[in-house]
Design a protein around this motif. Structure first.
Motif, PDB file in Angstrom:
ATOM      1  N   GLY A   1       0.816  -1.208   0.000  1.00 11.54           N
ATOM      2  CA  GLY A   1       0.000   0.000   0.000  1.00 11.54           C
ATOM      3  C   GLY A   1       0.841   1.246   0.000  1.00 11.54           C
ATOM      4  O   GLY A   1       2.065   1.199  -0.093  1.00 11.54           O
TER       5      GLY A   1
ATOM      6  N   TYR B   1      -4.528   0.333   0.121  1.00 12.34           N
ATOM      7  CA  TYR B   1      -3.749  -0.901   0.257  1.00 12.34           C
ATOM      8  C   TYR B   1      -4.440  -2.056  -0.455  1.00 12.34           C
ATOM      9  O   TYR B   1      -5.645  -2.021  -0.750  1.00 12.34           O
ATOM     10  CB  TYR B   1      -3.550  -1.251   1.736  1.00 12.34           C
ATOM     11  CG  TYR B   1      -4.791  -1.790   2.410  1.00 12.34           C
ATOM     12  CD1 TYR B   1      -5.034  -3.172   2.487  1.00 12.34           C
ATOM     13  CD2 TYR B   1      -5.734  -0.929   2.951  1.00 12.34           C
ATOM     14  CE1 TYR B   1      -6.176  -3.664   3.093  1.00 12.34           C
ATOM     15  CE2 TYR B   1      -6.879  -1.415   3.553  1.00 12.34           C
ATOM     16  CZ  TYR B   1      -7.095  -2.787   3.623  1.00 12.34           C
ATOM     17  OH  TYR B   1      -8.234  -3.280   4.219  1.00 12.34           O
ATOM     18  N   LEU B   2      -3.668  -3.100  -0.739  1.00 12.12           N
ATOM     19  CA  LEU B   2      -4.144  -4.384  -1.243  1.00 12.12           C
ATOM     20  C   LEU B   2      -3.635  -5.466  -0.305  1.00 12.12           C
ATOM     21  O   LEU B   2      -2.508  -5.381   0.193  1.00 12.12           O
ATOM     22  CB  LEU B   2      -3.633  -4.647  -2.661  1.00 12.12           C
ATOM     23  CG  LEU B   2      -4.098  -3.699  -3.770  1.00 12.12           C
ATOM     24  CD1 LEU B   2      -3.336  -3.997  -5.049  1.00 12.12           C
ATOM     25  CD2 LEU B   2      -5.598  -3.840  -3.991  1.00 12.12           C
TER      26      LEU B   2
ATOM     27  N   ALA C   1      -9.137  -5.020  -0.693  1.00 12.58           N
ATOM     28  CA  ALA C   1      -8.548  -3.719  -1.017  1.00 12.58           C
ATOM     29  C   ALA C   1      -9.303  -2.680  -0.216  1.00 12.58           C
ATOM     30  O   ALA C   1     -10.508  -2.818   0.040  1.00 12.58           O
ATOM     31  CB  ALA C   1      -8.632  -3.425  -2.507  1.00 12.58           C
TER      32      ALA C   1
ATOM     33  N   GLY D   1     -11.446  -2.287   4.470  1.00 14.43           N
ATOM     34  CA  GLY D   1     -11.439  -2.755   3.094  1.00 14.43           C
ATOM     35  C   GLY D   1     -12.472  -3.836   2.859  1.00 14.43           C
ATOM     36  O   GLY D   1     -13.095  -4.350   3.798  1.00 14.43           O
TER      37      GLY D   1
ATOM     38  N   GLY E   1     -13.595  -7.129  -0.257  1.00 14.60           N
ATOM     39  CA  GLY E   1     -13.132  -7.915  -1.390  1.00 14.60           C
ATOM     40  C   GLY E   1     -13.884  -9.225  -1.470  1.00 14.60           C
ATOM     41  O   GLY E   1     -15.098  -9.287  -1.206  1.00 14.60           O
TER      42      GLY E   1
END
Length: 312
Positions: A178, A187-188, A229, A244, A246
């Motif tokens: 990130g 960020y991921l 994410a 986040g 996902g």
């Protein structure tokens, strides 16, 4: 005649004593002047550190004040370099301690012999460019125009990497990447146990399949994979919150007495993954990162993870 010689000898002693006293006073005044210059040097550097921290927090500061303080730093260094007697060992240690606290300028052994003081130009901080530097860079490595040195005088690039582990309910590993700037970032993240299984046979957690009991061998396997994410919101220099969403799967398989694997449908989840947590950045340049997150899959399965990494 004898009395005259005595007077001459006494006068000579008096002259020597007066000369020594003059030298002592002159040296003391010179040393006092150098100590005062170091006092001012430390005061100015501390103020520059405060302004640098304000920049890192995204606050607006006076570029005129920065330019004035930088000019005073150069002036003090130049004046110390011109002192004929040089700095004492104690003063040299103090100078280097102040320099290190500000991360500014090269080490010196003594003045004026250490010509390295003027070997590295300070054009990066000239008044005609300071406005562009502050407006264009808040977190980034600055390279001097002559490419001979660099320093994190303003901050960091903000890019970070994390190694992650989820110890419960089952072990999983992963990584995150990130960017974190003055206000926030993004960020991921990935977590998984790197296992892959599938089965057309299904069973419930009560041990039945289509209403009939199933003979089980006791073998169990779990697979887990979560991609998310999200964003980061910086609360202070060292603390940021994250959230986040996902996709994630967590599947449970049991082995029957025939050696076949069956998916436990009411204990297997796939769908939307969501998480929230905290990111800590520690160290002088907020380089060391620690994270803690709690997550869910389909709002039926919950886990938590921790991470450790580095911010560049």
């Amino acid at each position: 005649m004898t009395s005259m010689f005595r007077v001459l000898r006494m006068s000579r002693h008096i002259i020597v004593v007066c000369f020594l006293m003059f030298c002592t006073v002159a040296y003391g005044q010179q040393k006092d002047a150098r100590d005062k210059a170091l006092d001012r040097y430390e005061l100015v550097c501390n103020r520059l550190i405060e302004l640098r921290d304000a920049i890192r927090r995204g606050e607006t500061i006076s570029t005129q004040e920065v330019s004035s303080l930088m000019a005073e730093v150069r002036s003090i260094r130049s004046n110390l370099q011109k002192v004929p007697q040089g700095l004492t060992a104690e003063q040299t240690r103090r100078f280097n301690r102040i320099r290190r606290s500000y991360n500014y300028g090269p080490e010196v052994e003594s003045f004026p012999q250490a010509q390295a003081v003027s070997a590295v130009p300070l054009t990066a901080y000239e008044a005609d460019s300071i406005r562009q530097e502050l407006a264009g860079v808040r977190y980034g490595r600055y390279v001097s125009p002559d490419k001979r040195h660099y320093e994190y005088a303003i901050g960091k690039t903000g890019i970070f990497f994390l190694a992650q582990i989820s110890p419960a309910p089952e072990m999983a590993f992963g990584a995150g990447i990130g960017v974190l700037k003055s206000k926030g970032g993004a960020y991921l993240s990935f977590l998984g146990n790197f296992k892959s299984m599938s089965s057309d046979l299904e069973v419930l957690s009560d041990g039945t399949s289509s209403g009939s009991p199933v003979w089980l061998s006791g073998g169990k396997e779990k697979t887990k994979m979560v991609f998310t994410a999200g964003g980061l919101l910086r609360l202070s220099d060292n603390v940021s919150v994250l959230a986040g969403a996902g996709y994630g799967t967590r599947l449970l398989f049991w082995e029957n007495s025939s050696g076949q694997w069956m998916k436990v449908t009411d204990c297997s989840y796939s769908g939307v993954a969501a998480e929230a947590g905290i990111l800590l950045t520690l160290g002088r340049w907020n380089s060391f990162c620690l994270s803690a997150k709690a997550g869910t899959i389909s709002f039926k399965y919950a886990d938590f993870s921790i991470g450790i990494g580095y911010r560049f």
